[in-house]
Enzyme design. Structure first.
Site, PDB file in Angstrom:
ATOM      1  CD  GLU A  28      -1.508  -2.552   1.315  1.00 19.07           C
ATOM      2  OE1 GLU A  28      -1.783  -3.183   0.484  1.00 19.07           O
ATOM      3  OE2 GLU A  28      -0.825  -2.643   2.231  1.00 19.07           O
ATOM      4  CD  GLU A  47      -5.426  -5.514   8.642  1.00 25.28           C
ATOM      5  OE1 GLU A  47      -4.289  -5.739   7.922  1.00 25.28           O
ATOM      6  OE2 GLU A  47      -5.617  -6.281   9.720  1.00 25.28           O
ATOM      7  CG  HIS A  70      -1.385  -5.849   3.550  1.00 24.77           C
ATOM      8  ND1 HIS A  70      -0.533  -5.411   2.462  1.00 24.77           N
ATOM      9  CD2 HIS A  70      -0.610  -6.690   4.222  1.00 24.77           C
ATOM     10  CE1 HIS A  70       0.446  -5.972   2.304  1.00 24.77           C
ATOM     11  NE2 HIS A  70       0.797  -6.990   3.583  1.00 24.77           N
ATOM     12  CG  HIS A 280     -31.336 -12.996  15.600  1.00 26.58           C
ATOM     13  ND1 HIS A 280     -30.863 -12.369  16.859  1.00 26.58           N
ATOM     14  CD2 HIS A 280     -30.306 -13.888  15.329  1.00 26.58           C
ATOM     15  CE1 HIS A 280     -29.784 -12.837  17.104  1.00 26.58           C
ATOM     16  NE2 HIS A 280     -29.382 -13.833  16.312  1.00 26.58           N
ATOM     17  N   GLY A 398     -24.758  -7.713  13.487  1.00 22.85           N
ATOM     18  CA  GLY A 398     -24.538  -8.366  14.701  1.00 22.85           C
ATOM     19  C   GLY A 398     -23.073  -9.008  14.894  1.00 22.85           C
TER      20      GLY A 398
END
Length: 524
Positions: A28, A47, A70, A280, A398
């Site tokens: 990067e 990340e 990355h 859910h 979630g």
């Protein structure tokens, strides 16, 4: 001749994408070289935290956010957090480095083999330029795809492309604009207005997209104009309606049969800005009560297509709301706000309702809350009084690890309003590195960590599933004051309710963390 890097930076500048959330690797660095002085690079230490911060920032600003990851391993680390951004329809533009072109086929170290496939099916679009000349156009497509689809996009760029000199044809991308319009026809508006006007007992269900689109106030006006009992769609990631309004009926349960039971007696259910529905708990039953019709208005074509029942209109909810306000006669609506019950009290520790009551009574009007404490949902809605747009943010899929990073991103994107992160001790560990970013950039955010020593939501599900004796639901011995101090965030422990209120009244110019012991509770 300009380099691909210079054209990319100029395009990002013109689109207002000058804040970059990232955790860089070697691939990067060529993209990040020679950044214009007014660009801001926000470093995260993992990340997942990077994506969470960008998610909160994009949601609160209402604009796309740029993320620099990355290659394969780093992008993979981000995928858990990416699930939340997908379901909140956050327009993130993910860029990632790639090995030099000649080394990709050799599968050299840090090569992302099959880069365009890695993030599927999460992202709405992914790509890799066919050549260096195609870098500016590909970057523009990533940005426009994120804006148009309201879904993250992903672009992998071989790092030797950035220094390549391009001919003048590549610069035409700089002047591109792409606009989206989903205005319903007059016939469609007339038909919908007629259905609502003819309904004997209509109800309104609002989704997080209403808040994200800046329609909070107009949704309230519609509900009041037609005296519509109003629910929030199940598992909300945003709050589209004041939760103490006399027309508010609560958050719909996240099971098929309970949703149907809640809507019993209504001949028409109008759903604005939400899927129908995000279930859910598996509680099967009829999707709707007998005699109930459902009309869904959403600009998410995918949500409209996959719904199991009802009529759908794929359109921007804004003109629909305005049409109903002007075309359907008004009905009498009650005034005032609903009373708040006395908070439940704990024995050995504070009950979460006591914590939320303290927040309600000490925090300024208009505070933005980023909440990731799933086992305290019931206590939260019993005690809070949220009357403004953009007051509530929750992990839309979630996926744990949203709360701490998103609170940092929300605070960075919204310096005009206080931000409080309400985080469970289990959830906090998934995004804990965001504390370093908060300290390093002196982000004014208050983290309230509810420490009960268990995964409360898992225990609740264990009871639902008839498996109450499974291992791995206890997490004793965590001291977030010590962890926060290690990352540079001032931290304290609230000893009791009075001490908590005193600490919550402080207004630091940077981050602070308050740990408070609470009794375990269940979501319902």
């Amino acid at each position: 001749m300009p380099t691909a890097r210079r054209l990319a930076h100029e395009f990002l500048d013109r689109r207002g994408l000058t804040t970059i959330f990232g955790n860089p690797g070697s691939n990067e660095l060529p993209f990040l070289a020679e950044l214009p002085d007014h660009f801001r690079y926000v470093l995260g230490l993992h990340e997942g935290a990077v994506v969470g911060m960008a998610d909160g920032y994009a949601q609160v600003t209402g604009r796309p956010a740029l993320v620099n990851l990355h290659a394969a391993a780093g992008s993979g680390n981000a995928m858990g957090a990416l699930t939340n951004a997908v379901h909140s329809r956050t327009p993130l533009v993910l860029t990632a480095g790639q090995q030099v072109r000649s080394a990709i086929g050799l599968e050299a170290m840090l090569a992302n083999v099959g880069a365009t496939q890695l993030m599927h099916p999460l992202v709405g679009w992914s790509g890799e330029p066919s050549c260096a000349q195609d870098v500016p156009r590909s970057l523009a497509q990533a940005v426009f795809e994120a804006e148009l689809q309201r879904r993250p996009s992903y672009l992998s760029v071989p790092y030797d492309d950035w220094a390549a000199e391009l001919d003048g044809t590549a610069a035409v991308t700089l002047d591109r604009t792409v606009h989206r319009g989903l205005t319903p026809s007059q016939a469609q508006l007339d038909d919908l207005a007629a259905q609502v006007a003819a309904a004997r007992n209509p109800a309104l269900v609002l989704g997080g997209d209403i808040d994200a689109a800046g329609l909070f106030g107009r949704a309230v006006a519609l509900a009041e104009h037609l005296a519509l009992p109003t629910w929030v769609a199940p598992s909300p990631h945003r709050l589209p309606f004041p939760n103490r309004h006399p027309l508010f009926r609560g958050v719909l349960p996240a099971g098929i049969a309970p949703v149907s039971a809640a809507l019993t007696g209504h001949d028409l259910v109008l759903v604005l800005g939400a899927p129908v529905f995000r279930y859910h708990q598996h509680v099967p039953g009829e999707f709707l009560p007998a005699g109930t019709r459902l009309v869904q208005v959403t600009d998410d074509a995918g949500a409209a297509a996959r719904a199991p029942m009802g009529e759908a209109l794929v359109a921007d909810p804004a003109p629909v709301i305005e049409a109903l306000l002007t075309r359907v006669p008004g009905r009498t609506s009650a005034g005032g706000h609903a009373e708040i019950p006395e908070p439940k009290t704990g024995g050995k520790a504070l009950h979460p309702e006591q914590v939320f009551a303290a927040l309600r009574e000490t925090q300024p009007d208009g505070t933005r809350y980023v909440v990731e404490s799933t086992s305290t949902n019931s206590a939260w809605w019993r005690q809070m009084d949220l009357r403004h747009e953009g007051s509530y943010f929750f992990p839309a899929a979630g996926g744990l690890g949203f709360g701490l990073p998103a609170a940092v991103g929300v605070a960075m994107g919204s310096p005009d309003r206080p931000v409080v992160g309400v985080i469970g001790d289990g959830s906090a560990n998934y995004g804990i590195t965001a504390l370093w970013t908060a300290a390093h950039y002196r982000v004014p955010v208050t983290f309230v960590i509810l420490r009960n020593g268990v995964y409360g939501a898992l225990r609740w599900f264990g009871e639902l599933l008839g498996t109450p004796d499974v291992p791995g639901t206890e997490i004793p011995g965590l001291d977030f004051t010590a962890i926060a101090a290690g990352y540079g965030v001032p931290a304290t422990t609230a000893l009791d309710e009075d001490d908590l209120r005193t600490q919550l009244k402080t207004t630091p110019d940077g981050p602070q963390l308050i740990q408070v012991d609470t009794e375990p509770t269940t979501p319902e």
